[in-house]
Design an enzyme around this catalytic site. Structure first.
Site, PDB file in Angstrom:
ATOM      1  N   ALA A 114      67.920 -17.815  61.997  1.00  0.00           N
ATOM      2  CA  ALA A 114      67.651 -16.811  63.035  1.00  0.00           C
ATOM      3  C   ALA A 114      67.514 -15.370  62.561  1.00  0.00           C
ATOM      4  O   ALA A 114      66.912 -14.562  63.266  1.00  0.00           O
ATOM      5  CB  ALA A 114      68.754 -16.875  64.094  1.00  0.00           C
ATOM      6  N   PRO A 116      66.333 -11.877  60.929  1.00  0.00           N
ATOM      7  CA  PRO A 116      67.118 -10.814  61.563  1.00  0.00           C
ATOM      8  C   PRO A 116      67.236 -10.928  63.082  1.00  0.00           C
ATOM      9  O   PRO A 116      67.944 -10.138  63.689  1.00  0.00           O
ATOM     10  CB  PRO A 116      66.355  -9.534  61.185  1.00  0.00           C
ATOM     11  CG  PRO A 116      64.941  -9.989  61.013  1.00  0.00           C
ATOM     12  CD  PRO A 116      65.019 -11.383  60.453  1.00  0.00           C
ATOM     13  N   GLY A 117      66.554 -11.861  63.706  1.00  0.00           N
ATOM     14  CA  GLY A 117      66.829 -12.084  65.129  1.00  0.00           C
ATOM     15  C   GLY A 117      65.681 -11.799  66.079  1.00  0.00           C
ATOM     16  O   GLY A 117      65.883 -11.755  67.287  1.00  0.00           O
ATOM     17  N   ARG A 142      72.823 -11.837  56.022  1.00  0.00           N
ATOM     18  CA  ARG A 142      71.768 -11.895  57.049  1.00  0.00           C
ATOM     19  C   ARG A 142      72.363 -12.280  58.406  1.00  0.00           C
ATOM     20  O   ARG A 142      71.870 -11.848  59.449  1.00  0.00           O
ATOM     21  CB  ARG A 142      70.656 -12.854  56.618  1.00  0.00           C
ATOM     22  CG  ARG A 142      69.829 -12.290  55.450  1.00  0.00           C
ATOM     23  CD  ARG A 142      68.699 -13.203  55.046  1.00  0.00           C
ATOM     24  NE  ARG A 142      67.694 -13.385  56.063  1.00  0.00           N
ATOM     25  CZ  ARG A 142      66.629 -12.605  56.251  1.00  0.00           C
ATOM     26  NH1 ARG A 142      66.434 -11.563  55.462  1.00  0.00           N
ATOM     27  NH2 ARG A 142      65.760 -12.866  57.197  1.00  0.00           N
ATOM     28  N   CYS A 235      55.614 -18.670  58.614  1.00  0.00           N
ATOM     29  CA  CYS A 235      54.651 -17.574  58.527  1.00  0.00           C
ATOM     30  C   CYS A 235      53.815 -17.770  57.262  1.00  0.00           C
ATOM     31  O   CYS A 235      53.660 -16.855  56.466  1.00  0.00           O
ATOM     32  CB  CYS A 235      55.347 -16.217  58.552  1.00  0.00           C
ATOM     33  SG  CYS A 235      56.508 -15.967  57.219  1.00  0.00           S
TER      34      CYS A 235
HETATM   35  C1  SAM Z   1      61.695 -16.682  58.420  1.00  0.00           C
HETATM   36  S1  SAM Z   1      63.307 -16.133  58.363  1.00  0.00           S
HETATM   37  C2  SAM Z   1      63.771 -16.120  60.040  1.00  0.00           C
HETATM   38  C3  SAM Z   1      63.214 -14.976  60.847  1.00  0.00           C
HETATM   39  C4  SAM Z   1      63.802 -14.921  62.242  1.00  0.00           C
HETATM   40  N1  SAM Z   1      63.686 -16.175  62.929  1.00  0.00           N
HETATM   41  C5  SAM Z   1      63.214 -13.840  63.109  1.00  0.00           C
HETATM   42  O1  SAM Z   1      62.377 -14.126  63.954  1.00  0.00           O
HETATM   43  O2  SAM Z   1      63.639 -12.681  62.966  1.00  0.00           O
HETATM   44  C6  SAM Z   1      64.146 -17.511  57.765  1.00  0.00           C
HETATM   45  C7  SAM Z   1      65.666 -17.387  57.738  1.00  0.00           C
HETATM   46  O3  SAM Z   1      66.180 -18.673  57.410  1.00  0.00           O
HETATM   47  C8  SAM Z   1      67.370 -18.500  56.680  1.00  0.00           C
HETATM   48  N2  SAM Z   1      67.591 -19.783  55.988  1.00  0.00           N
HETATM   49  C9  SAM Z   1      67.147 -20.201  54.799  1.00  0.00           C
HETATM   50  N3  SAM Z   1      67.555 -21.461  54.560  1.00  0.00           N
HETATM   51  C10 SAM Z   1      68.286 -21.831  55.630  1.00  0.00           C
HETATM   52  C11 SAM Z   1      69.005 -23.000  55.976  1.00  0.00           C
HETATM   53  N4  SAM Z   1      69.040 -24.049  55.172  1.00  0.00           N
HETATM   54  N5  SAM Z   1      69.650 -23.008  57.164  1.00  0.00           N
HETATM   55  C12 SAM Z   1      69.640 -21.942  57.993  1.00  0.00           C
HETATM   56  N6  SAM Z   1      68.970 -20.786  57.709  1.00  0.00           N
HETATM   57  C13 SAM Z   1      68.319 -20.758  56.547  1.00  0.00           C
HETATM   58  C14 SAM Z   1      67.099 -17.318  55.794  1.00  0.00           C
HETATM   59  O4  SAM Z   1      68.318 -16.689  55.404  1.00  0.00           O
HETATM   60  C15 SAM Z   1      66.234 -16.432  56.706  1.00  0.00           C
HETATM   61  O5  SAM Z   1      67.037 -15.484  57.361  1.00  0.00           O
END
Ligand code: SAM
Length: 477
Positions: A114, A116-117, A142, A235
């Site tokens: 999630a 930065p949210g 994060r 993305c």
């Molecule tokens: C694309 S970003 C998310 C952006 C966010 N959904 C937004 O709209 O602001 C992906 C996120 O997944 C987290 N992440 C990576 N591997 C993960 C895992 N196995 N389980 C949960 N989160 C994970 C990362 O730390 C990162 O913050």
């Protein structure tokens, strides 16, 4: 627009092969500067009311009713309305995800990756304060960013966790009406904005991401209740991480099916013709399969077809008997008489809102405990790495109650008896946001500082000065 890091040559060759004659307009779009956009926080203001007081012209985004393109010159990041949480600055493409997942008020929603949210705050608006929003990120720092985002947004029904998808799946199988996996990916869709994405990109990284995404989706699937929905988003343009991951998922999860999306202006269909089986990572002697046509029911956003960065979205529904999973609710704590008195001394003269009934205390040390409000359906998170189990109301410190920033920005100004309200352009607002003391006379004690009627944070008046309680980490530099 020139970026310092060149686009990886292998990426260009792959895209040229996939896009054929669309490659030229695609490249032209990759060389343009993205248009900034915001999404209005309907927990705090209606879209119509924001439009009436907006500092900038707003151009609607076709796939998000609360989303607007701004002029390139708009100073959205440094306007006090941003500090008041009236909008989120967000890539337009990413606004399509919650639009398609469309959580309903009262539902249990999980955002698994999630921080930065951005998408979490969008889903919070769909829930409109009802139901439970569990926001998780595996990365500790994060997850803290995520907490701050949700606080600024004024959410009262969010639980913030720092967990692995596997542990959540073991704890809450079949518990959620909606689950979002906004997966970590190779980030090709961010190449226009982000040099790091260009530096880290390689074909091996794409394959590695696809494997990781498959693992996360396997856990996510277990968390969805039968009849519930799972959204998968990336993305990146890479078919291996998009249609490829969904195809693999459908093969191993026969209880899920793709949902036909609402085809909004700017959406393009997924490309079954871009994936092959066996995929990388599968035994090469596995029988060859033709891609299922329903992979075209996934959505792609392209920079040359919409004013957007690259994005991919699949909405999947879990079939089967809709028996809900009953989770263990979080248990509330009875406050000691002294603590209750300390809270009431602050709350009763100032806040025109009943103190939430389900409260819990999170002890930090011998003299300090945080007071949180739990929604009726908040889950028990004991044993999980919990950043925030509920709405942070304030801190009990040595027998006194200090209100939190999360309380200030989740209230409306008419719920607070003592206020200092200033217009957006006021020097006092800028001074408050810089963390300065304000020389303004009035009744002593706690007061809410608001901009054009929207809460910014607390101050405490002593004599004719207001001590600044705007959090240090948020102050203007
Ligand atoms: C694309 S970003 C998310 C952006 C966010 N959904 C937004 O709209 O602001 C992906 C996120 O997944 C987290 N992440 C990576 N591997 C993960 C895992 N196995 N389980 C949960 N989160 C994970 C990362 O730390 C990162 O913050």
């Amino acid at each position: 627009m020139g970026r310092e890091t060149a686009l990886p040559l292998t990426f260009l060759a792959r895209m040229a092969a996939l896009l054929d004659e669309e490659f030229v307009p695609f490249m032209a779009a990759l060389n343009q500067t993205p248009v900034p956009a915001i999404r209005i926080n309907t927990l705090k203001i209606s879209v119509a009311d924001f439009a009436a007081c907006s500092p900038w012209p707003l151009t609607p985004i076709p796939w998000c009713e609360q989303g607007f393109f701004l002029d390139r010159k708009a100073n959205a990041g440094t306007h006090p309305f941003h500090d008041a949480g009236l909008y989120y600055i967000q890539d337009p493409s990413t606004m399509a995800v919650a639009t398609l997942l469309a959580p309903q008020p009262g539902q249990r929603v999980l955002d698994l990756c999630a921080s930065p949210g951005g998408k979490t705050t969008h889903m919070a608006n769909f829930l409109a304060g009802q139901g439970v929003l569990v926001a998780n990120d595996i990365d500790r720092s994060r997850a803290e960013v995520l907490r701050r985002t949700l606080e600024r947004w004024g959410t009262r029904n969010a639980v913030v966790l720092n967990e692995s998808p596997e542990r959540l799946a073991a704890r809450w199988p079949g518990a959620f009406d909606r689950v979002l996996v906004d997966a970590p990916c190779s980030g090709e869709g961010m190449f226009r904005k982000n040099d790091d994405a260009r530096t880290y990109w390689s074909e091996a990284h794409v394959q590695g991401c696809a494997l990781r995404q498959t693992g996360i989706l396997d856990s996510a699937a277990q968390l969805v209740r039968p009849g519930g929905r799972l959204a998968y988003a990336t993305c990146t343009f890479a078919p291996e991480e998009n249609e490829g991951v969904i195809w693999r998922f459908l093969q191993s999860h026969p209880d899920f099916e793709l949902v036909e999306p609402r085809w909004l202006s700017g959406f393009a269909a997924g490309r079954p013709d871009w994936v092959a089986w066996p995929a990388a990572g599968e035994p090469s002697d596995a029988p060859a399969l033709s891609p299922p046509a329903e992979l075209a029911s996934t959505v792609r956003l392209w920079p040359h077809l919409a004013q957007a960065e690259g994005h991919f979205i699949a909405i999947l529904q879990r079939t089967g008997d809709e028996t809900p999973f009953l989770w263990q609710p979080a248990s509330a704590t009875d406050l000691s008489k002294a603590d209750r008195q300390a809270v009431d001394t602050f709350w009763e003269p100032l806040i025109d809102l009943p103190l939430p009934q389900r409260l819990t205390l999170h002890t930090r040390d011998e003299h300090t405990a945080e007071l949180l409000a739990l929604t009726d359906d908040a889950p028990d998170t004991s044993g999980l790495r919990t950043v925030r189990p509920g709405w942070h109301l304030g801190t009990l410190r040595k027998g006194r109650f200090e209100p939190s920033h999360a309380l200030a920005v989740a209230l409306t100004s008419d719920q607070v008896a003592n206020r200092l309200d200033e217009p957006a352009g006021s020097e006092l607002v800028a001074r408050y946001l810089r963390g300065e003391t304000l020389p303004v006379d009035g009744p002593a004690g706690w007061l809410l500082v608001t901009v054009a009627g929207f809460p910014l944070g607390w101050g405490k008046r002593v004599g004719s000065t207001i001590k600044n309680h705007y959090p240090r980490g948020l102050r203007w530099g």
